[in-house]
Motif scaffolding. Sequence first.
Motif, PDB file in Angstrom:
ATOM      1  N   GLY A   1      27.155 -62.377 -75.280  1.00  0.00           N
ATOM      2  CA  GLY A   1      27.263 -60.927 -75.156  1.00  0.00           C
ATOM      3  C   GLY A   1      27.460 -60.234 -76.488  1.00  0.00           C
ATOM      4  N   VAL A   2      28.391 -60.732 -77.292  1.00  0.00           N
ATOM      5  CA  VAL A   2      28.704 -60.068 -78.564  1.00  0.00           C
ATOM      6  C   VAL A   2      27.580 -60.272 -79.577  1.00  0.00           C
ATOM      7  CG1 VAL A   2      30.288 -60.036 -80.516  1.00  0.00           C
ATOM      8  CG2 VAL A   2      31.191 -60.203 -78.193  1.00  0.00           C
ATOM      9  N   VAL A   3      27.127 -61.503 -79.753  1.00  0.00           N
ATOM     10  CA  VAL A   3      26.090 -61.778 -80.760  1.00  0.00           C
ATOM     11  C   VAL A   3      24.792 -61.071 -80.406  1.00  0.00           C
ATOM     12  CG1 VAL A   3      24.685 -63.590 -81.805  1.00  0.00           C
ATOM     13  CG2 VAL A   3      27.122 -63.974 -81.441  1.00  0.00           C
ATOM     14  N   ALA A   4      24.362 -61.178 -79.158  1.00  0.00           N
ATOM     15  CA  ALA A   4      23.110 -60.541 -78.754  1.00  0.00           C
ATOM     16  C   ALA A   4      23.205 -59.021 -78.856  1.00  0.00           C
ATOM     17  CB  ALA A   4      22.756 -60.953 -77.329  1.00  0.00           C
TER      18      ALA A   4
ATOM     19  N   LEU B   1       5.973 -50.834 -75.411  1.00  0.00           N
ATOM     20  CA  LEU B   1       5.354 -52.120 -75.105  1.00  0.00           C
ATOM     21  C   LEU B   1       6.401 -53.170 -74.760  1.00  0.00           C
ATOM     22  CD1 LEU B   1       2.846 -53.953 -75.001  1.00  0.00           C
ATOM     23  CD2 LEU B   1       3.142 -54.353 -77.453  1.00  0.00           C
ATOM     24  N   VAL B   2       7.482 -53.213 -75.545  1.00  0.00           N
ATOM     25  CA  VAL B   2       8.540 -54.187 -75.282  1.00  0.00           C
ATOM     26  C   VAL B   2       9.193 -53.925 -73.928  1.00  0.00           C
ATOM     27  CG1 VAL B   2      10.806 -55.012 -76.053  1.00  0.00           C
ATOM     28  CG2 VAL B   2       8.994 -54.624 -77.720  1.00  0.00           C
ATOM     29  N   MET B   3       9.398 -52.656 -73.597  1.00  0.00           N
ATOM     30  CA  MET B   3      10.025 -52.316 -72.328  1.00  0.00           C
ATOM     31  C   MET B   3       9.127 -52.613 -71.140  1.00  0.00           C
ATOM     32  SD  MET B   3      11.976 -48.739 -73.303  1.00  0.00           S
ATOM     33  CE  MET B   3      12.829 -48.683 -71.729  1.00  0.00           C
ATOM     34  N   SER B   4       7.826 -52.724 -71.373  1.00  0.00           N
ATOM     35  CA  SER B   4       6.892 -52.997 -70.278  1.00  0.00           C
ATOM     36  C   SER B   4       6.705 -54.481 -70.004  1.00  0.00           C
ATOM     37  CB  SER B   4       5.532 -52.358 -70.584  1.00  0.00           C
ATOM     38  OG  SER B   4       4.932 -52.979 -71.706  1.00  0.00           O
ATOM     39  N   VAL B   5       7.180 -55.348 -70.903  1.00  0.00           N
ATOM     40  CA  VAL B   5       7.024 -56.788 -70.721  1.00  0.00           C
ATOM     41  C   VAL B   5       8.016 -57.280 -69.668  1.00  0.00           C
ATOM     42  CG1 VAL B   5       7.156 -59.052 -71.842  1.00  0.00           C
ATOM     43  CG2 VAL B   5       6.222 -57.093 -73.083  1.00  0.00           C
ATOM     44  N   PRO B   6       7.570 -58.016 -68.651  1.00  0.00           N
ATOM     45  CA  PRO B   6       8.498 -58.545 -67.630  1.00  0.00           C
ATOM     46  C   PRO B   6       9.488 -59.536 -68.245  1.00  0.00           C
ATOM     47  CG  PRO B   6       6.232 -58.638 -66.858  1.00  0.00           C
ATOM     48  CD  PRO B   6       6.172 -58.319 -68.316  1.00  0.00           C
ATOM     49  N   PHE B   7      10.756 -59.310 -67.976  1.00  0.00           N
ATOM     50  CA  PHE B   7      11.816 -60.116 -68.583  1.00  0.00           C
ATOM     51  C   PHE B   7      11.713 -61.583 -68.162  1.00  0.00           C
ATOM     52  CE2 PHE B   7      16.158 -61.811 -67.698  1.00  0.00           C
ATOM     53  CZ  PHE B   7      16.499 -62.096 -69.012  1.00  0.00           C
ATOM     54  N   LEU B   8      11.673 -61.847 -66.874  1.00  0.00           N
ATOM     55  CA  LEU B   8      11.677 -63.229 -66.381  1.00  0.00           C
ATOM     56  C   LEU B   8      10.380 -63.948 -66.742  1.00  0.00           C
ATOM     57  CD1 LEU B   8      13.359 -62.861 -62.872  1.00  0.00           C
ATOM     58  CD2 LEU B   8      14.352 -63.711 -64.999  1.00  0.00           C
ATOM     59  N   LEU B   9       9.271 -63.247 -66.717  1.00  0.00           N
ATOM     60  CA  LEU B   9       8.004 -63.885 -67.062  1.00  0.00           C
ATOM     61  C   LEU B   9       8.002 -64.356 -68.508  1.00  0.00           C
ATOM     62  CD1 LEU B   9       5.137 -64.614 -66.211  1.00  0.00           C
ATOM     63  CD2 LEU B   9       4.411 -62.329 -66.923  1.00  0.00           C
ATOM     64  N   CYS B  10       8.511 -63.511 -69.397  1.00  0.00           N
ATOM     65  CA  CYS B  10       8.597 -63.894 -70.810  1.00  0.00           C
ATOM     66  C   CYS B  10       9.565 -65.055 -70.995  1.00  0.00           C
ATOM     67  CB  CYS B  10       9.030 -62.690 -71.633  1.00  0.00           C
ATOM     68  SG  CYS B  10       9.172 -63.007 -73.405  1.00  0.00           S
ATOM     69  N   ALA B  11      10.709 -65.018 -70.303  1.00  0.00           N
ATOM     70  CA  ALA B  11      11.682 -66.103 -70.414  1.00  0.00           C
ATOM     71  C   ALA B  11      11.095 -67.419 -69.919  1.00  0.00           C
ATOM     72  CB  ALA B  11      12.935 -65.749 -69.621  1.00  0.00           C
ATOM     73  N   LEU B  12      10.394 -67.380 -68.807  1.00  0.00           N
ATOM     74  CA  LEU B  12       9.765 -68.600 -68.287  1.00  0.00           C
ATOM     75  C   LEU B  12       8.751 -69.171 -69.272  1.00  0.00           C
ATOM     76  CD1 LEU B  12       9.194 -67.614 -64.546  1.00  0.00           C
ATOM     77  CD2 LEU B  12      10.621 -69.492 -65.370  1.00  0.00           C
TER      78      LEU B  12
ATOM     79  N   SER C   1      20.345 -70.639 -78.303  1.00  0.00           N
ATOM     80  CA  SER C   1      19.664 -69.766 -79.264  1.00  0.00           C
ATOM     81  C   SER C   1      18.475 -69.062 -78.630  1.00  0.00           C
ATOM     82  CB  SER C   1      19.208 -70.580 -80.477  1.00  0.00           C
ATOM     83  OG  SER C   1      18.340 -71.633 -80.076  1.00  0.00           O
ATOM     84  N   LEU C   2      17.751 -69.770 -77.751  1.00  0.00           N
ATOM     85  CA  LEU C   2      16.621 -69.139 -77.083  1.00  0.00           C
ATOM     86  C   LEU C   2      17.094 -68.039 -76.139  1.00  0.00           C
ATOM     87  CD1 LEU C   2      13.592 -69.049 -76.527  1.00  0.00           C
ATOM     88  CD2 LEU C   2      13.937 -70.781 -74.756  1.00  0.00           C
ATOM     89  N   SER C   3      18.208 -68.276 -75.447  1.00  0.00           N
ATOM     90  CA  SER C   3      18.756 -67.253 -74.550  1.00  0.00           C
ATOM     91  C   SER C   3      19.123 -65.995 -75.330  1.00  0.00           C
ATOM     92  CB  SER C   3      19.981 -67.798 -73.813  1.00  0.00           C
ATOM     93  OG  SER C   3      19.643 -68.909 -73.004  1.00  0.00           O
ATOM     94  N   ILE C   4      19.789 -66.171 -76.469  1.00  0.00           N
ATOM     95  CA  ILE C   4      20.165 -65.018 -77.295  1.00  0.00           C
ATOM     96  C   ILE C   4      18.926 -64.289 -77.794  1.00  0.00           C
ATOM     97  CG2 ILE C   4      21.290 -64.322 -79.437  1.00  0.00           C
ATOM     98  CD1 ILE C   4      23.298 -66.549 -79.026  1.00  0.00           C
ATOM     99  N   GLY C   5      17.915 -65.056 -78.229  1.00  0.00           N
ATOM    100  CA  GLY C   5      16.681 -64.437 -78.721  1.00  0.00           C
ATOM    101  C   GLY C   5      15.978 -63.611 -77.657  1.00  0.00           C
ATOM    102  N   VAL C   6      15.901 -64.133 -76.437  1.00  0.00           N
ATOM    103  CA  VAL C   6      15.252 -63.397 -75.347  1.00  0.00           C
ATOM    104  C   VAL C   6      16.032 -62.133 -75.010  1.00  0.00           C
ATOM    105  CG1 VAL C   6      14.645 -63.505 -72.902  1.00  0.00           C
ATOM    106  CG2 VAL C   6      14.142 -65.438 -74.386  1.00  0.00           C
ATOM    107  N   ILE C   7      17.358 -62.244 -74.977  1.00  0.00           N
ATOM    108  CA  ILE C   7      18.191 -61.076 -74.653  1.00  0.00           C
ATOM    109  C   ILE C   7      18.056 -60.000 -75.724  1.00  0.00           C
ATOM    110  CG2 ILE C   7      20.567 -60.299 -74.359  1.00  0.00           C
ATOM    111  CD1 ILE C   7      21.148 -63.071 -73.125  1.00  0.00           C
ATOM    112  N   VAL C   8      18.055 -60.412 -76.991  1.00  0.00           N
ATOM    113  CA  VAL C   8      17.900 -59.439 -78.085  1.00  0.00           C
ATOM    114  C   VAL C   8      16.544 -58.747 -77.990  1.00  0.00           C
ATOM    115  CG1 VAL C   8      17.669 -59.208 -80.582  1.00  0.00           C
ATOM    116  CG2 VAL C   8      19.500 -60.606 -79.628  1.00  0.00           C
ATOM    117  N   PHE C   9      15.509 -59.523 -77.694  1.00  0.00           N
ATOM    118  CA  PHE C   9      14.152 -58.970 -77.631  1.00  0.00           C
ATOM    119  C   PHE C   9      14.038 -57.876 -76.581  1.00  0.00           C
ATOM    120  CE2 PHE C   9       9.828 -59.055 -75.852  1.00  0.00           C
ATOM    121  CZ  PHE C   9       9.089 -58.759 -76.989  1.00  0.00           C
ATOM    122  N   PHE C  10      14.748 -58.033 -75.459  1.00  0.00           N
ATOM    123  CA  PHE C  10      14.638 -57.064 -74.377  1.00  0.00           C
ATOM    124  C   PHE C  10      15.747 -56.011 -74.394  1.00  0.00           C
ATOM    125  CE2 PHE C  10      12.067 -60.500 -72.623  1.00  0.00           C
ATOM    126  CZ  PHE C  10      11.003 -59.801 -72.086  1.00  0.00           C
TER     127      PHE C  10
END
Length: 324
Positions: free
Chosen positions: A113-116, A148-159, A170-179
């Motif tokens: 939560g804090v880092v992301a 464009l970033v807001m239009s990308v499906p969160f779960l689809l990108c994570a999958l 690290s991947l979880s933090i990266g995905v959360i930061v991206f969205f």
Amino acid sequence: MSAVTQNHLENDEENGAVVQRGPLELTVRRLVRDRASLVAACFIVFLVAFAIGAPLVADITGHTAIEQYRKIGMSPMGLPVGPDHNFWLGADHLGRDVLVRLAYGARISLIVGVVASLAAAMIGITIGTISGYAGGKTDMVLSRIMDLVMSVPFLLCALALVSVFGPSLSLSIGVIVFFSWTTMGRVIRAEVTSLRRREFVAASRSLGAGPVSIILRDILPNLSVPIIVYTTMMIPTAIVFEATLSFLGLGIVPPTPSWGGMLADASANSIYLVAWWLVVFPGLALLLTTLAFNILGDGLRDALDPKARPVRKSLLKRLKKEAR
């Protein structure tokens, strides 16, 4: 009523004398008066202490977060035991201590939560400031990127990312930061667009100040309130994102404990039907944490921006008396 008048009334409210107080002291005084925010802040402090003291919790209980205690944590029928003197919050389907796993899971949630949130806030502030101050084609391009970033499906990108790189912290933090950064970026862009037309910015520009100097000295200090408030309120969103990824098996790799992973374990084979504590305690921890950060964010907004707060009736009466 202006903020200055309200501050003076708050200062002489008790003894009738005007006492000069700094912005930080006034903010703390307003925040302390808000009981809901004070309770939320106390809960967050307790949660941080609970996460830091996770090894101490393990020493007190005599259990680790990943060790399976099948002899004392499982019934003769192979079901997890409920809360008792050995397992204060019960055991899970593998005989692991739920309390200890909650403590170590709190570490994961707070770190993510804090880092992301900080990383997303930095990206959003940078992109939003450049977009709002530059305007023109730069603003158009950066705004379309945010759309464009807001239009990308969160779960689809994570999958897609997990299928390529595998689940990890690290991947979880990266995905959360991206969205997450787009929310801050939109807010900062709108504020900077308004501030760059103000007189003090024009005065700095006429004195020869460059864009970087104007942004750092004139614009960003006036954005401290939305930055603090939105960064605080991004933390619970990041925690929920991490819990969602872990629940779907896309986040923290087992047996490392996380609140989302604990809920996923409880849903496996519908074990929660006979072991209610596997859902109640992780779910309650997740609910209270997100609620506390949201309440604290609202309290910070009211404390940092006194003009948005409702004026108390006692202050209005005193103002009317002074006007007479």
